[in-house]
Write an enzyme that holds these catalytic residues in place. Sequence first.
Site, short mmCIF file in Angstrom:
data_model
loop_
_atom_site.label_atom_id
_atom_site.label_comp_id
_atom_site.label_asym_id
_atom_site.label_seq_id
_atom_site.Cartn_x
_atom_site.Cartn_y
_atom_site.Cartn_z
CD GLU A 1 -2.65 1.68 0.41
OE1 GLU A 1 -3.20 2.80 0.48
OE2 GLU A 1 -2.88 0.88 -0.54
CG HIS B 1 -9.84 -8.13 -17.34
ND1 HIS B 1 -10.09 -8.32 -18.69
CD2 HIS B 1 -11.05 -7.82 -16.80
CE1 HIS B 1 -11.37 -8.14 -18.94
NE2 HIS B 1 -11.97 -7.83 -17.80
#
Length: 362
Positions: free
Chosen positions: A86, A318
């Site tokens: 993160e 994707h």
Amino acid sequence: MSTRIREYDAMAPGSRRLTWLLRLSLVGTVFTALVMLVGAWTRLVDAGLGCPDWPGCYGQLVVPGSDNASLAYPDSPLEPVKAWVEMVHRYIASLLGLLVIGIVLLGRQSRRDSGYPWKLSLALLGVIILQGAFGAFTVTLRLWPQVVTLHLLGGLSVLSLFLWLHLRLKRYASGGDGSPRRPSVGWGLAALVLVLQLALGGWVTSNYAGLACQGFPTCNSEWLPAMDWSEGFHLTQTVGPNYLHGKLHAEARTTIHFTHRLVALVLGVVLLGLVLRYRQSRVLRPYLASVLLVYAAQAAIGIANVLLWLPLWLALLHTAGAMLLAISLLLAFWRWRYEEAPNSVPNKHGLPQGISHEAIQG
């Protein structure tokens, strides 16, 4: 030398400042794609709440030790790997923001030059600031699907604006000053359906509905599965304590996934119609063929994600496909917009119309 010529000379195509603007806008396009992929990775490994606060992590600018983390947030146990994932995303996103600020400052002297994309630079700065706010809300609102989806769309907006800025700067440097074509209904429809499909993709991933429809082409062995439209697209839902792994029931998630499939089909039809509309254009054919090729690859990746139970690397691919589809359509639109624009060809010296090489010299 006139004032107009002196102003142009300061931003001549060979000038250092314009060269840096061209480079930085291109770097920004590539770097935005990297930031988005790291963001997708962060989401896919469930590290979006690896740090419970923002902009620091457990109150610090680097990931602290377990003891300090437990003192700051006793109800949020530290998972070091997720916390670092993160924070790395935040670090590189901050660098992207600094890059945009640099572009704005570097181009400020040319803000009154005819053809210089000053307003576009300011728009990019505004969107990157808004995107930073969405990043903060993603954490503070505990992965609220509305914010996560807007964060994804914001990233795609930054990517598109960076690319458009680079193209505009190249046109400015070459001296092109013709009036561009106005967008037609076909291009507008393609853009609208693409944005809708990208938003649905964000809604699928933020509600963890990627595997809500098992099998293809049917969904859960049915052509029309049981669905709950009101819950699946309940956009005014309240902010919950934590949306990690989603809160919707199975039928609501099935609705989201099934809608994503349907709009993907509509997008394919619209893009095919665009190709047929401009099939006579030798200039546009390779661009639109690339759009269709990327669309076909993206559809295949989406199907594979379902059949292979959403492997991490394929889900990441994707996301990359979604970015590439947006970029390819944007490039095709740019080529159409300026393909035969009047007075768009620079003079033989590569200078804007009305400024001659002799005038620059003397």
